[in-house]
Motif scaffolding. Structure first.
Motif, PDB file in Angstrom:
ATOM      1  N   GLU A 146      16.236 -32.242 -15.110  1.00 10.77           N
ATOM      2  CA  GLU A 146      17.203 -32.149 -14.014  1.00 10.77           C
ATOM      3  C   GLU A 146      18.627 -32.356 -14.504  1.00 10.77           C
ATOM      4  O   GLU A 146      18.921 -33.320 -15.206  1.00 10.77           O
ATOM      5  CB  GLU A 146      16.871 -33.179 -12.933  1.00 10.77           C
ATOM      6  N   ALA A 149      21.458 -33.281  -8.645  1.00  7.48           N
ATOM      7  CA  ALA A 149      21.034 -32.897  -7.295  1.00  7.48           C
ATOM      8  C   ALA A 149      22.275 -32.420  -6.556  1.00  7.48           C
ATOM      9  O   ALA A 149      23.378 -32.927  -6.775  1.00  7.48           O
ATOM     10  CB  ALA A 149      20.393 -34.075  -6.579  1.00  7.48           C
ATOM     11  N   HIS A 159      17.427 -29.924  -6.326  1.00  6.64           N
ATOM     12  CA  HIS A 159      17.457 -30.481  -7.681  1.00  6.64           C
ATOM     13  C   HIS A 159      17.668 -29.312  -8.644  1.00  6.64           C
ATOM     14  O   HIS A 159      16.841 -28.409  -8.722  1.00  6.64           O
ATOM     15  CB  HIS A 159      16.156 -31.230  -7.993  1.00  6.64           C
TER      16      HIS A 159
END
Length: 176
Positions: A146, A149, A159
């Motif tokens: 990731e 977000a 995400h």
């Protein structure tokens, strides 16, 4: 004119005759839900970006044309960030699931590293669309997890996932 060919596809600069097909892709909410183009909502907004970006950036924006019927089915583009090429792509829903993005991506990777001299190519996708991540893996990119977000205008939290391929890793894979 820079263009690339694979067994089934031709990647070439966007042409004025592509306007209707590309507009259908960009104005399809399902296609652009998590792309930078999600804010383009009207034909007038599309026409502006078509003229100022899609037609104007012939060295970094490429239409994906299916050779069997000469239909524009999507696009690939690079956005430069220093020595990194940030890769974006979109495909018409009718063309999903046929392996076109990975096939076209292989040719674009070579162009990005050899011609545009990127030291790294990066692609991002929304975690709710894991198929995009699988395509990036098929292109030899590495999952970095990731990035961040992001809250969309709709309130949905997305995400943003990140895949990267370095020029060094690409050269090693190419020589294998």
């Amino acid at each position: 004119m820079t263009q690339f060919e694979t067994a089934r596809l031709l990647m070439r600069p966007i042409q004025p005759t592509d306007q209707d097909a590309l507009q259908a892709i960009i104005l399809d909410r399902q296609v652009v839900a998590y792309l930078r183009y999600r804010t383009i909502k009207t034909p007038a907004q599309f026409k502006t970006i078509f003229d100022t970006h899609f037609l104007a950036d012939a060295n970094t924006v490429f239409g994906i044309e299916r050779k069997s019927d000469h239909q524009l089915i999507g696009f690939y583009e690079f956005h430069s960030e220093d020595t990194t090429g940030l890769l974006t792509y979109a495909l018409s829903p009718a063309a999903w699931g046929h392996g076109y993005v990975a096939e076209a991506g292989q040719a674009l990777m070579a162009y990005g590293f050899e011609t545009l001299n990127y030291q790294q190519i990066e692609a991002r996708y929304a975690s709710v669309n894991p198929r995009s991540g699988r395509v990036m893996a098929k292109m030899g990119m590495h999952d970095l997890g990731e990035l961040h977000a992001k809250t969309l205008d709709s309130g949905e939290v997305v995400h943003v996932m990140r895949y990267v391929l370095s020029k060094k890793d690409w050269l090693v894979a190419k020589s294998a």
